[in-house]
Design a protein around this motif. Structure first.
Motif, mmCIF file in Angstrom:
data_model
loop_
_atom_site.group_PDB
_atom_site.id
_atom_site.type_symbol
_atom_site.label_atom_id
_atom_site.label_comp_id
_atom_site.label_asym_id
_atom_site.label_seq_id
_atom_site.Cartn_x
_atom_site.Cartn_y
_atom_site.Cartn_z
ATOM 1 N N PRO A 241 -20.183 -38.355 32.910
ATOM 2 C CA PRO A 241 -19.487 -38.741 31.686
ATOM 3 C C PRO A 241 -20.075 -38.088 30.439
ATOM 4 O O PRO A 241 -21.300 -38.018 30.283
ATOM 5 C CB PRO A 241 -19.643 -40.263 31.649
ATOM 6 C CG PRO A 241 -20.860 -40.541 32.470
ATOM 7 C CD PRO A 241 -20.883 -39.505 33.548
ATOM 8 N N CYS A 245 -17.762 -39.470 24.585
ATOM 9 C CA CYS A 245 -16.461 -40.115 24.808
ATOM 10 C C CYS A 245 -16.273 -40.674 26.212
ATOM 11 O O CYS A 245 -15.306 -41.393 26.467
ATOM 12 C CB CYS A 245 -15.329 -39.130 24.494
ATOM 13 S SG CYS A 245 -15.195 -37.794 25.705
ATOM 14 N N THR A 247 -15.494 -39.007 28.934
ATOM 15 C CA THR A 247 -14.678 -38.148 29.796
ATOM 16 C C THR A 247 -15.571 -37.354 30.747
ATOM 17 O O THR A 247 -16.684 -36.956 30.382
ATOM 18 C CB THR A 247 -13.858 -37.165 28.941
ATOM 19 O OG1 THR A 247 -13.048 -37.902 28.034
ATOM 20 C CG2 THR A 247 -12.967 -36.288 29.811
ATOM 21 N N SER A 248 -15.083 -37.096 31.963
ATOM 22 C CA SER A 248 -15.862 -36.304 32.916
ATOM 23 C C SER A 248 -16.042 -34.876 32.415
ATOM 24 O O SER A 248 -15.068 -34.202 32.055
ATOM 25 C CB SER A 248 -15.164 -36.275 34.276
ATOM 26 O OG SER A 248 -15.139 -37.555 34.862
ATOM 27 N N CYS A 262 -16.646 -30.663 27.533
ATOM 28 C CA CYS A 262 -15.900 -31.917 27.581
ATOM 29 C C CYS A 262 -14.472 -31.658 27.130
ATOM 30 O O CYS A 262 -14.250 -31.226 25.992
ATOM 31 C CB CYS A 262 -16.545 -32.962 26.675
ATOM 32 S SG CYS A 262 -15.512 -34.447 26.484
ATOM 33 N N THR A 264 -12.072 -33.703 26.294
ATOM 34 C CA THR A 264 -11.646 -34.547 25.174
ATOM 35 C C THR A 264 -12.270 -34.085 23.861
ATOM 36 O O THR A 264 -11.584 -33.950 22.844
ATOM 37 C CB THR A 264 -12.008 -36.013 25.439
ATOM 38 O OG1 THR A 264 -11.323 -36.461 26.608
ATOM 39 C CG2 THR A 264 -11.616 -36.897 24.263
ATOM 40 N N GLY A 269 -8.168 -32.257 25.365
ATOM 41 C CA GLY A 269 -7.710 -32.782 26.646
ATOM 42 C C GLY A 269 -7.276 -31.729 27.641
ATOM 43 O O GLY A 269 -6.952 -32.057 28.788
ATOM 44 N N VAL A 289 -6.860 -33.209 31.382
ATOM 45 C CA VAL A 289 -7.822 -34.098 32.026
ATOM 46 C C VAL A 289 -7.129 -35.358 32.524
ATOM 47 O O VAL A 289 -7.509 -35.929 33.560
ATOM 48 C CB VAL A 289 -8.977 -34.430 31.062
ATOM 49 C CG1 VAL A 289 -8.504 -35.266 29.890
ATOM 50 C CG2 VAL A 289 -10.111 -35.130 31.803
ATOM 51 N N GLU A 293 -7.418 -36.745 36.335
ATOM 52 C CA GLU A 293 -7.833 -38.110 36.681
ATOM 53 C C GLU A 293 -6.754 -38.831 37.494
ATOM 54 O O GLU A 293 -7.060 -39.591 38.410
ATOM 55 C CB GLU A 293 -8.164 -38.894 35.413
ATOM 56 C CG GLU A 293 -9.373 -38.360 34.645
ATOM 57 C CD GLU A 293 -10.638 -38.394 35.473
ATOM 58 O OE1 GLU A 293 -10.774 -39.295 36.326
ATOM 59 O OE2 GLU A 293 -11.505 -37.523 35.273
#
Length: 299
Positions: A241, A245, A247-248, A262, A264, A269, A289, A293
């Motif tokens: 993470p 934020c 996000t992976s 990242c 995000t 995105g 992303v 997911e």
């Protein structure tokens, strides 16, 4: 590859140990390390160290009468300070015996890419300087002119030693995450606000990590030089993470390198195409992303 923070701490510790001392002998275990033929290494025996300095990602020993030894550790080269009288092991590339200790150069892996240049004269030393901008001592105007001097991706430009000094694969990832910029954005597409964020991110990331590594080494010699550290935000953190934020963290793989980012925080995105996976998945490659997911949840 050791970068600005690692090389800076190496230089500080080497300077504290060797400045004013005499180099007694240089012993090579790998003749592929030495990239010059003149002057001979024997010409350095008995010379006094005037200073130790950083040149980009290189370490420069300045000896009396303008003799210089320049080490480039590349990816896996590492330095080790040992007590006087320590033998140079066969696994080392070289050993430098000073009056108060022995400096060993080692390199893991089969590919031996580290290098040593023996140089006489300031002009000859300047000739191997890549000329990258020292961002920590530059103005914003100087940085703006340099970043826009060529039109490449940010990742490529930051790691180009002729453009910027001391930045490599690891810290460029951290810098771009701090600046919230995509690694594939083109340098001439950046507006003034983005350029200023990038300038501030370079200065803060390099300064913070230098202080962190200084504290880690204490008064000792740095022996944990690595490009992968648990405190890093994105570098080496694929599928972990994002600390900002959640996000992976994603990656772009090419040759033996990997860029981490990242989606995000840095690409609105959007997933950046990874050559290996893009070629495999083709039209099934997720573009965001959220789509990635969603697919993972449907496994």
């Amino acid at each position: 590859m050791p970068e600005y923070p690692d090389i800076t701490v190496y230089v500080e510790r080497l300077s504290a140990r060797t400045r004013g001392t005499v180099l007694k002998t240089i012993q090579l275990r790998s003749f592929f390390l030495l990239r010059t033929v003149t002057p001979p290494l024997a010409a350095f025996h008995g010379r006094t160290v005037r200073s130790v300095a950083r040149m980009g990602k290189r370490i420069v020993f300045d000896f009396s009468d303008d003799y210089f030894l320049v080490f480039h550790l590349m990816i896996l080269g590492r330095l080790h300070w040992k007590e006087s009288g320590t033998d140079v092991p066969k696994s080392a590339l070289a050993g430098l015996a000073f009056t108060n200790g022995v400096l060993l150069l080692t390199e893991q892996g089969k590919e031996k890419r580290a290098s040593l240049h023996a140089i006489h004269g300031a002009d000859a030393l300047s000739a191997i300087d890549p000329g990258g901008l020292e961002v920590l001592s530059s103005t914003l105007d100087e940085f703006r002119a340099r970043i826009r001097s060529e039109n490449h991706t940010l990742k490529r430009s930051l790691t180009n030693p002729t453009l910027f000094s001391g930045i490599g694969n690891a810290y460029s990832d951290e810098i771009l995450h701090r600046a919230r910029l995509s690694p594939v954005s083109l340098t001439r597409s950046l507006d003034d606000d983005a350029v200023a964020r990038l300038y501030d991110a370079i200065r803060s990331v390099l300064a913070e990590w230098t202080e962190r590594l200084r504290a880690e080494a204490g008064e000792g010699f740095p022996d944990k030089v690595t490009a992968f550290r648990p405190e890093m935000a994105v570098h080496g953190k694929y599928e972990k993470p994002c600390p900002a934020c959640g996000t992976s963290v994603q990656r772009i793989r090419y040759a033996s390198n990997e860029t981490n980012y990242c989606p995000t925080c840095q690409t609105n995105g959007k997933l950046l195409a990874d050559r290996a996976l893009s070629r495999l998945l083709k039209s099934d490659w997720p573009s965001t992303v959220a789509e990635l997911e969603s697919r993972r949840r449907g496994r």
